[in-house]
Design a protein around this motif. Structure first.
Motif, PDB file in Angstrom:
ATOM      1  N   THR A  35       0.825  -1.209   0.000  1.00  0.00           N
ATOM      2  CA  THR A  35       0.000   0.000   0.000  1.00  0.00           C
ATOM      3  C   THR A  35       0.862   1.263   0.000  1.00  0.00           C
ATOM      4  OG1 THR A  35      -0.189  -0.134   2.423  1.00  0.00           O
ATOM      5  CG2 THR A  35      -1.970  -1.106   1.110  1.00  0.00           C
ATOM      6  N   ARG A  36       2.099   1.131   0.459  1.00  0.00           N
ATOM      7  CA  ARG A  36       3.037   2.257   0.412  1.00  0.00           C
ATOM      8  C   ARG A  36       3.876   2.221  -0.868  1.00  0.00           C
ATOM      9  NH1 ARG A  36       5.023   2.311   6.787  1.00  0.00           N
ATOM     10  NH2 ARG A  36       2.957   2.808   7.647  1.00  0.00           N
ATOM     11  N   ARG A  37       3.519   1.276  -1.756  1.00  0.00           N
ATOM     12  CA  ARG A  37       4.104   1.166  -3.092  1.00  0.00           C
ATOM     13  C   ARG A  37       5.569   0.698  -3.060  1.00  0.00           C
ATOM     14  NH1 ARG A  37       0.692   2.556  -6.725  1.00  0.00           N
ATOM     15  NH2 ARG A  37       2.257   2.630  -8.380  1.00  0.00           N
ATOM     16  N   TYR A  38       5.911  -0.075  -2.060  1.00  0.00           N
ATOM     17  CA  TYR A  38       7.213  -0.747  -2.036  1.00  0.00           C
ATOM     18  C   TYR A  38       7.001  -2.157  -2.604  1.00  0.00           C
ATOM     19  CZ  TYR A  38       8.701   3.041   1.068  1.00  0.00           C
ATOM     20  OH  TYR A  38       8.997   4.265   1.617  1.00  0.00           O
ATOM     21  N   LEU A  63      -0.615  -8.400  -4.628  1.00  0.00           N
ATOM     22  CA  LEU A  63       0.508  -7.467  -4.508  1.00  0.00           C
ATOM     23  C   LEU A  63       0.944  -6.961  -5.875  1.00  0.00           C
ATOM     24  CD1 LEU A  63       2.769  -9.269  -1.857  1.00  0.00           C
ATOM     25  CD2 LEU A  63       0.948  -7.598  -1.457  1.00  0.00           C
ATOM     26  N   MET A  64       0.686  -7.751  -6.903  1.00  0.00           N
ATOM     27  CA  MET A  64       1.132  -7.414  -8.251  1.00  0.00           C
ATOM     28  C   MET A  64       0.173  -6.488  -8.988  1.00  0.00           C
ATOM     29  SD  MET A  64       2.386 -11.254  -9.306  1.00  0.00           S
ATOM     30  CE  MET A  64       2.715 -10.788 -11.009  1.00  0.00           C
ATOM     31  N   ILE A  65      -1.093  -6.478  -8.557  1.00  0.00           N
ATOM     32  CA  ILE A  65      -2.097  -5.656  -9.245  1.00  0.00           C
ATOM     33  C   ILE A  65      -1.938  -4.193  -8.828  1.00  0.00           C
ATOM     34  CG2 ILE A  65      -4.558  -5.211  -9.539  1.00  0.00           C
ATOM     35  CD1 ILE A  65      -5.046  -8.195  -9.056  1.00  0.00           C
ATOM     36  N   ASP A  66      -1.809  -3.337  -9.814  1.00  0.00           N
ATOM     37  CA  ASP A  66      -1.642  -1.904  -9.554  1.00  0.00           C
ATOM     38  C   ASP A  66      -2.522  -1.112 -10.524  1.00  0.00           C
ATOM     39  OD1 ASP A  66      -0.696   0.561  -8.633  1.00  0.00           O
ATOM     40  OD2 ASP A  66       0.962   0.565 -10.064  1.00  0.00           O
ATOM     41  N   GLN A  67      -3.779  -0.875 -10.110  1.00  0.00           N
ATOM     42  CA  GLN A  67      -4.714  -0.130 -10.937  1.00  0.00           C
ATOM     43  C   GLN A  67      -4.826  -0.718 -12.352  1.00  0.00           C
ATOM     44  OE1 GLN A  67      -3.451   3.957 -10.749  1.00  0.00           O
ATOM     45  NE2 GLN A  67      -4.161   4.212  -8.639  1.00  0.00           N
ATOM     46  N   ARG A  68      -5.166  -1.981 -12.409  1.00  0.00           N
ATOM     47  CA  ARG A  68      -5.341  -2.738 -13.650  1.00  0.00           C
ATOM     48  C   ARG A  68      -4.056  -2.955 -14.425  1.00  0.00           C
ATOM     49  NH1 ARG A  68     -11.145  -0.913 -16.301  1.00  0.00           N
ATOM     50  NH2 ARG A  68     -12.410  -1.309 -14.444  1.00  0.00           N
ATOM     51  N   ARG A  69      -2.948  -2.616 -13.823  1.00  0.00           N
ATOM     52  CA  ARG A  69      -1.655  -2.979 -14.386  1.00  0.00           C
ATOM     53  C   ARG A  69      -1.045  -4.069 -13.513  1.00  0.00           C
ATOM     54  NH1 ARG A  69       0.947   2.893 -14.389  1.00  0.00           N
ATOM     55  NH2 ARG A  69      -0.125   2.794 -12.371  1.00  0.00           N
ATOM     56  N   TRP A 154      -8.888  -7.211 -10.041  1.00  0.00           N
ATOM     57  CA  TRP A 154      -8.266  -6.470 -11.143  1.00  0.00           C
ATOM     58  C   TRP A 154      -9.311  -5.646 -11.898  1.00  0.00           C
ATOM     59  CZ3 TRP A 154      -9.314  -7.123 -16.391  1.00  0.00           C
ATOM     60  CH2 TRP A 154      -8.473  -6.413 -17.260  1.00  0.00           C
ATOM     61  N   LEU A 155     -10.460  -6.266 -12.156  1.00  0.00           N
ATOM     62  CA  LEU A 155     -11.501  -5.604 -12.943  1.00  0.00           C
ATOM     63  C   LEU A 155     -12.084  -4.400 -12.206  1.00  0.00           C
ATOM     64  CD1 LEU A 155     -13.213  -5.776 -15.571  1.00  0.00           C
ATOM     65  CD2 LEU A 155     -14.855  -7.148 -14.255  1.00  0.00           C
ATOM     66  N   ARG A 156     -12.334  -4.558 -10.911  1.00  0.00           N
ATOM     67  CA  ARG A 156     -12.981  -3.516 -10.124  1.00  0.00           C
ATOM     68  C   ARG A 156     -11.978  -2.608  -9.417  1.00  0.00           C
ATOM     69  NH1 ARG A 156     -17.818  -2.450 -11.512  1.00  0.00           N
ATOM     70  NH2 ARG A 156     -18.206  -1.619  -9.422  1.00  0.00           N
ATOM     71  N   ASN A 157     -10.694  -2.896  -9.598  1.00  0.00           N
ATOM     72  CA  ASN A 157      -9.634  -2.084  -8.980  1.00  0.00           C
ATOM     73  C   ASN A 157      -9.841  -1.983  -7.467  1.00  0.00           C
ATOM     74  OD1 ASN A 157      -7.297  -0.530  -8.934  1.00  0.00           O
ATOM     75  ND2 ASN A 157      -8.390   1.391  -9.279  1.00  0.00           N
ATOM     76  N   ILE A 158     -10.023  -3.127  -6.832  1.00  0.00           N
ATOM     77  CA  ILE A 158     -10.258  -3.175  -5.389  1.00  0.00           C
ATOM     78  C   ILE A 158      -8.961  -2.884  -4.643  1.00  0.00           C
ATOM     79  CG2 ILE A 158     -11.011  -4.642  -3.476  1.00  0.00           C
ATOM     80  CD1 ILE A 158     -12.738  -6.180  -5.438  1.00  0.00           C
ATOM     81  N   GLU A 159      -9.058  -2.121  -3.594  1.00  0.00           N
ATOM     82  CA  GLU A 159      -7.898  -1.734  -2.797  1.00  0.00           C
ATOM     83  C   GLU A 159      -7.169  -2.983  -2.299  1.00  0.00           C
ATOM     84  OE1 GLU A 159      -5.605  -1.139   0.574  1.00  0.00           O
ATOM     85  OE2 GLU A 159      -7.652  -1.860   0.859  1.00  0.00           O
ATOM     86  N   THR A 160      -5.831  -2.924  -2.251  1.00  0.00           N
ATOM     87  CA  THR A 160      -4.988  -4.096  -2.021  1.00  0.00           C
ATOM     88  C   THR A 160      -5.291  -4.833  -0.726  1.00  0.00           C
ATOM     89  OG1 THR A 160      -3.191  -3.076  -3.276  1.00  0.00           O
ATOM     90  CG2 THR A 160      -2.619  -4.922  -1.846  1.00  0.00           C
TER      91      THR A 160
END
Length: 202
Positions: A35-38, A63-69, A154-160
């Motif tokens: 969540t801190r992008r590390y 951990l790998m999903i980042d706003q559909r990326r 991934w589809l709904r961009n759910i918070e990590t």
């Protein structure tokens, strides 16, 4: 990361000798780092958790999903630490390193597993057969529903932290060995998910 004076930590580790609190702490740590992008560090910490017990690996896709990326750094760092640990373990204990995997597939459903309920005396399947047993379908159900949760996250961009908690709950729900201590990670994840959701809303 957790209150070591709490009943969960003290009873699991000190009194009962169960160390599920350790992979649970690595799961929580990985989520905090993610969540801190590390990204790299989150995969590294999760890999340490996988060396304690295998089930933290369920968290890796989240951990790998980042706003559909998709970020590959958590995968690479996790794979690096796990492969290193397995190499060292195999050099000392040989192929017995992987015995827990085979043990898990051979175990019968137990305790709070839904598959244990479905072969029990109160199972609705008793109406159809005298000895219902769906244990062999546990691994298939686990994989299918985890993949479904990953896709929806991934589809709904759910918070990590929320997606990871749902993923772990899904895995534990359909895993046939329903040991209570496996749910330790959820007790640590829930406050973090609620806290992070509050931060996003504010």
């Amino acid at each position: 990361l957790c209150d070591w004076s709490s009943d969960v930590c003290s009873s699991d580790l000190a009194e009962q000798g169960l160390f599920d609190i350790l992979p649970a702490i690595t799961i929580l740590s990985a989520i905090v780092l993610r969540t801190r992008r590390y990204f790299l560090s989150s995969g590294l910490v999760l890999g340490i958790g996988v060396l304690f017990k295998y089930y933290p690996i369920v968290l890796l896709p989240f951990l790998m999903i980042d706003q559909r990326r998709v970020k590959l750094s958590p995968l690479l760092s996790c794979f690096g630490i796990v492969s290193s640990g397995f190499t060292i373990s195999c050099s000392i204990w040989g192929m017995s390193t992987f015995s827990p995997i085979f043990l898990a597939t051979e175990r019968a459903s137990k305790q709070i597993s839904i598959f244990r309920f479905l072969r029990g005396r109160f199972s609705p399947l008793q109406l159809l057969t005298d000895s219902p047993n769906l244990d062999k379908y546990s691994i298939y159900a686990t994989v299918v529903f985890i993949l479904l949760v990953i896709f929806l996250s991934w589809l709904r961009n759910i918070e990590t932290s929320l997606a990871g908690m749902i993923g772990m709950l899904t895995a534990l729900t359909f895993y046939k060995v329903g040991h209570l201590q496996f749910y330790t990670c959820l007790f640590l994840m829930m406050p973090r998910s609620e806290e992070h959701t509050s931060e996003l809303q504010s």
